[in-house]
Design a protein around this motif. Sequence first.
Motif, PDB file in Angstrom:
ATOM      1  N   SER A 144     -99.991 -20.774  42.297  1.00 57.37           N
ATOM      2  CA  SER A 144     -99.959 -19.007  41.778  1.00 57.37           C
ATOM      3  C   SER A 144    -100.399 -18.072  42.593  1.00 57.37           C
ATOM      4  O   SER A 144    -100.213 -16.819  43.272  1.00 57.37           O
ATOM      5  N   ARG A 145    -101.176 -18.935  44.742  1.00 59.83           N
ATOM      6  CA  ARG A 145    -101.833 -18.685  44.871  1.00 59.83           C
ATOM      7  C   ARG A 145    -100.539 -17.441  46.423  1.00 59.83           C
ATOM      8  O   ARG A 145    -100.377 -17.109  46.876  1.00 59.83           O
ATOM      9  N   ILE A 146     -99.058 -18.534  46.217  1.00 57.44           N
ATOM     10  CA  ILE A 146     -97.563 -18.000  46.642  1.00 57.44           C
ATOM     11  C   ILE A 146     -96.194 -17.389  45.587  1.00 57.44           C
ATOM     12  O   ILE A 146     -95.706 -17.421  46.704  1.00 57.44           O
ATOM     13  N   LEU A 147     -97.253 -16.807  45.084  1.00 55.17           N
ATOM     14  CA  LEU A 147     -95.948 -16.597  44.277  1.00 55.17           C
ATOM     15  C   LEU A 147     -96.108 -14.784  44.208  1.00 55.17           C
ATOM     16  O   LEU A 147     -97.242 -13.907  44.293  1.00 55.17           O
ATOM     17  N   ASP A 148     -94.911 -14.357  44.024  1.00 57.60           N
ATOM     18  CA  ASP A 148     -94.371 -12.754  44.540  1.00 57.60           C
ATOM     19  C   ASP A 148     -94.106 -12.546  42.852  1.00 57.60           C
ATOM     20  O   ASP A 148     -93.465 -13.087  42.542  1.00 57.60           O
ATOM     21  N   TRP A 149     -95.330 -11.648  42.157  1.00 54.76           N
ATOM     22  CA  TRP A 149     -95.389 -11.762  41.128  1.00 54.76           C
ATOM     23  C   TRP A 149     -94.560 -10.250  40.689  1.00 54.76           C
ATOM     24  O   TRP A 149     -94.762 -10.225  38.744  1.00 54.76           O
ATOM     25  N   GLU A 150     -94.056  -9.851  41.277  1.00 58.42           N
ATOM     26  CA  GLU A 150     -92.616  -8.709  41.117  1.00 58.42           C
ATOM     27  C   GLU A 150     -91.107  -9.070  41.208  1.00 58.42           C
ATOM     28  O   GLU A 150     -90.490  -8.713  40.759  1.00 58.42           O
ATOM     29  N   ASP A 151     -91.368 -10.696  41.490  1.00 59.86           N
ATOM     30  CA  ASP A 151     -89.691 -11.412  41.388  1.00 59.86           C
ATOM     31  C   ASP A 151     -90.383 -12.246  40.148  1.00 59.86           C
ATOM     32  O   ASP A 151     -90.300 -13.498  39.823  1.00 59.86           O
ATOM     33  N   ARG A 152     -89.080 -11.791  39.407  1.00 59.94           N
ATOM     34  CA  ARG A 152     -89.584 -12.637  37.871  1.00 59.94           C
ATOM     35  C   ARG A 152     -88.685 -14.086  37.908  1.00 59.94           C
ATOM     36  O   ARG A 152     -88.680 -14.784  36.611  1.00 59.94           O
ATOM     37  N   ALA A 153     -87.308 -13.959  38.875  1.00 57.91           N
ATOM     38  CA  ALA A 153     -86.850 -15.509  39.145  1.00 57.91           C
ATOM     39  C   ALA A 153     -87.689 -15.831  39.560  1.00 57.91           C
ATOM     40  O   ALA A 153     -87.561 -17.607  39.191  1.00 57.91           O
ATOM     41  N   THR A 154     -89.076 -15.494  39.826  1.00 57.99           N
ATOM     42  CA  THR A 154     -89.746 -17.060  40.604  1.00 57.99           C
ATOM     43  C   THR A 154     -90.992 -17.438  40.122  1.00 57.99           C
ATOM     44  O   THR A 154     -91.638 -18.297  39.503  1.00 57.99           O
ATOM     45  N   CYS A 155     -91.793 -16.127  39.379  1.00 58.53           N
ATOM     46  CA  CYS A 155     -92.613 -15.980  39.257  1.00 58.53           C
ATOM     47  C   CYS A 155     -93.033 -16.636  38.040  1.00 58.53           C
ATOM     48  O   CYS A 155     -94.111 -17.088  37.602  1.00 58.53           O
ATOM     49  N   VAL A 156     -92.093 -17.061  36.678  1.00 59.86           N
ATOM     50  CA  VAL A 156     -92.294 -17.193  35.218  1.00 59.86           C
ATOM     51  C   VAL A 156     -91.984 -18.507  35.270  1.00 59.86           C
ATOM     52  O   VAL A 156     -92.743 -18.805  34.656  1.00 59.86           O
ATOM     53  N   LEU A 157     -91.927 -19.627  36.846  1.00 53.88           N
ATOM     54  CA  LEU A 157     -91.725 -20.590  36.819  1.00 53.88           C
ATOM     55  C   LEU A 157     -92.543 -21.665  37.177  1.00 53.88           C
ATOM     56  O   LEU A 157     -92.959 -22.870  36.567  1.00 53.88           O
ATOM     57  N   PHE A 158     -93.657 -20.736  37.351  1.00 58.09           N
ATOM     58  CA  PHE A 158     -94.105 -21.336  38.475  1.00 58.09           C
ATOM     59  C   PHE A 158     -96.278 -22.077  37.493  1.00 58.09           C
ATOM     60  O   PHE A 158     -96.802 -20.905  37.207  1.00 58.09           O
ATOM     61  N   GLY A 159     -96.778 -22.923  37.920  1.00 61.92           N
ATOM     62  CA  GLY A 159     -97.890 -22.805  36.995  1.00 61.92           C
ATOM     63  C   GLY A 159     -98.773 -23.775  38.019  1.00 61.92           C
ATOM     64  O   GLY A 159     -98.492 -24.596  38.529  1.00 61.92           O
ATOM     65  N   ASP A 160    -100.548 -24.141  38.106  1.00 59.36           N
ATOM     66  CA  ASP A 160    -101.594 -24.620  38.665  1.00 59.36           C
ATOM     67  C   ASP A 160    -101.557 -25.616  37.888  1.00 59.36           C
ATOM     68  O   ASP A 160    -102.119 -25.574  36.361  1.00 59.36           O
ATOM     69  N   GLY A 161    -102.496 -26.950  38.241  1.00 59.07           N
ATOM     70  CA  GLY A 161    -103.121 -28.101  37.547  1.00 59.07           C
ATOM     71  C   GLY A 161    -102.798 -29.424  39.126  1.00 59.07           C
ATOM     72  O   GLY A 161    -102.418 -29.260  39.893  1.00 59.07           O
ATOM     73  N   ALA A 162    -103.580 -30.203  38.860  1.00 61.26           N
ATOM     74  CA  ALA A 162    -103.874 -31.900  39.521  1.00 61.26           C
ATOM     75  C   ALA A 162    -103.373 -32.741  38.080  1.00 61.26           C
ATOM     76  O   ALA A 162    -103.719 -32.911  37.593  1.00 61.26           O
ATOM     77  N   GLY A 163    -102.855 -33.861  38.802  1.00 60.51           N
ATOM     78  CA  GLY A 163    -102.653 -35.251  38.037  1.00 60.51           C
ATOM     79  C   GLY A 163    -102.944 -36.107  39.285  1.00 60.51           C
ATOM     80  O   GLY A 163    -103.093 -36.201  41.044  1.00 60.51           O
ATOM     81  N   ALA A 164    -103.662 -37.554  38.953  1.00 58.62           N
ATOM     82  CA  ALA A 164    -103.605 -38.064  39.690  1.00 58.62           C
ATOM     83  C   ALA A 164    -103.572 -39.999  39.344  1.00 58.62           C
ATOM     84  O   ALA A 164    -103.995 -39.885  37.947  1.00 58.62           O
ATOM     85  N   VAL A 165    -103.318 -40.647  39.904  1.00 54.49           N
ATOM     86  CA  VAL A 165    -103.786 -42.402  39.757  1.00 54.49           C
ATOM     87  C   VAL A 165    -104.113 -43.043  40.416  1.00 54.49           C
ATOM     88  O   VAL A 165    -103.959 -43.111  41.670  1.00 54.49           O
ATOM     89  N   VAL A 166    -104.555 -44.575  40.203  1.00 52.47           N
ATOM     90  CA  VAL A 166    -105.254 -45.421  40.811  1.00 52.47           C
ATOM     91  C   VAL A 166    -104.835 -46.032  40.775  1.00 52.47           C
ATOM     92  O   VAL A 166    -103.788 -46.979  40.014  1.00 52.47           O
ATOM     93  N   LEU A 167    -104.457 -46.328  41.873  1.00 49.49           N
ATOM     94  CA  LEU A 167    -103.507 -48.460  42.530  1.00 49.49           C
ATOM     95  C   LEU A 167    -103.792 -48.662  42.996  1.00 49.49           C
ATOM     96  O   LEU A 167    -105.005 -48.719  44.106  1.00 49.49           O
ATOM     97  N   GLU A 168    -103.833 -50.026  42.501  1.00 48.33           N
ATOM     98  CA  GLU A 168    -104.952 -51.309  42.753  1.00 48.33           C
ATOM     99  C   GLU A 168    -104.064 -52.335  43.149  1.00 48.33           C
ATOM    100  O   GLU A 168    -103.044 -52.735  42.576  1.00 48.33           O
ATOM    101  N   ALA A 169    -104.650 -53.127  44.558  1.00 51.21           N
ATOM    102  CA  ALA A 169    -103.381 -54.467  45.126  1.00 51.21           C
ATOM    103  C   ALA A 169    -103.814 -55.701  44.246  1.00 51.21           C
ATOM    104  O   ALA A 169    -105.306 -55.720  44.129  1.00 51.21           O
ATOM    105  N   GLN A 170    -102.574 -56.342  43.493  1.00 52.00           N
ATOM    106  CA  GLN A 170    -102.721 -57.667  42.801  1.00 52.00           C
ATOM    107  C   GLN A 170    -101.413 -58.289  43.245  1.00 52.00           C
ATOM    108  O   GLN A 170    -100.480 -58.180  43.280  1.00 52.00           O
ATOM    109  N   ASP A 171    -101.900 -59.843  43.005  1.00 49.92           N
ATOM    110  CA  ASP A 171    -100.797 -61.071  43.463  1.00 49.92           C
ATOM    111  C   ASP A 171    -100.873 -60.481  42.010  1.00 49.92           C
ATOM    112  O   ASP A 171    -101.544 -61.359  41.330  1.00 49.92           O
TER     113      ASP A 171
END
Length: 321
Positions: A144-171
Amino acid sequence: MRRAVLLGTGSALPARRVSNAELAETVDTSDDWIVERTGIRFRHIASPDETTGTLGCDAAKAALAAAGKRADEIDLIVLATATPDQTFPATATKIQAMLGINDCVAFDVGAVCSGFLYAIQVADSMIRGGVATRALVIGSETFSRILDWEDRATCVLFGDGAGAVVLEAQDVAEDGPGILTTKLHADGRHNELLYVDGGPSTTGTVGKVRMKGREVFRHAVTNLASVMDESLGAIGLTAADVDWVVPHQANARILDATARKLGLPAEKVVVTVDQHANTSAASVPLALDAASRDGRIKPGQIVVLEAMGGGFTWGAAVLRT
């Protein structure tokens, strides 16, 4: 064999949830127009005190809790983002500090919407090579920080958020869990189709997102279907062996077209774009967390992650849960 095994997932969304109807109060658009073209109904918009770093930290804490691990057991943090808190240092180091980790490898990866796939391969390679034992791989964005809110072709498409995973070395045995393969690609000739019109070394400004949607759509369907076939073929699998596809959540029409091209039933595709919109590098781990927490993804299943973003960059990863 030594593999990077998925232990847990987590996600975080800004408190403010914006519907298409609310967006239409300030942008020349409508709920019908957005839903018909993208499938998007809601997106989350970060407040001034919610940043890529704070959202990434919250997602990481949720993933650690799901994995049953402490923050001090992590020796690698790879953050995928196109919207860092600062030009430098890496936002991954800010997340490291917020988690109370005094010393571990921590850095950012920039591949826009494909960033999480790039980060997964980096972490997987470091785990297989014995450089890391336990990794946090995060995708976090405040688009949302880098959207042009007057450009409806792009500003309607994006949102903010985060996701994460934990990976572990296993044999593990050959038919055991873990990341089975990753395939990545890039083609910089298409820069002008999806880019930000600013940067430290060019304009000295952050810039705004610019996109030619029709051309991006065409490349996305072709590239995503191709890299998924390539990834599955590399380990002797076909689309029929796949339990779940967790795609980059850019546009519902792209998801449908890619599934049809691969001959995959729609019910095997995890879809969250209607609730989160396009969260760039965060979209794959957000969708993965949603499908893990609601019980759709179960132990022993074959899951394909895939994404394409500006650059163009694209990639896929196949894992057994």
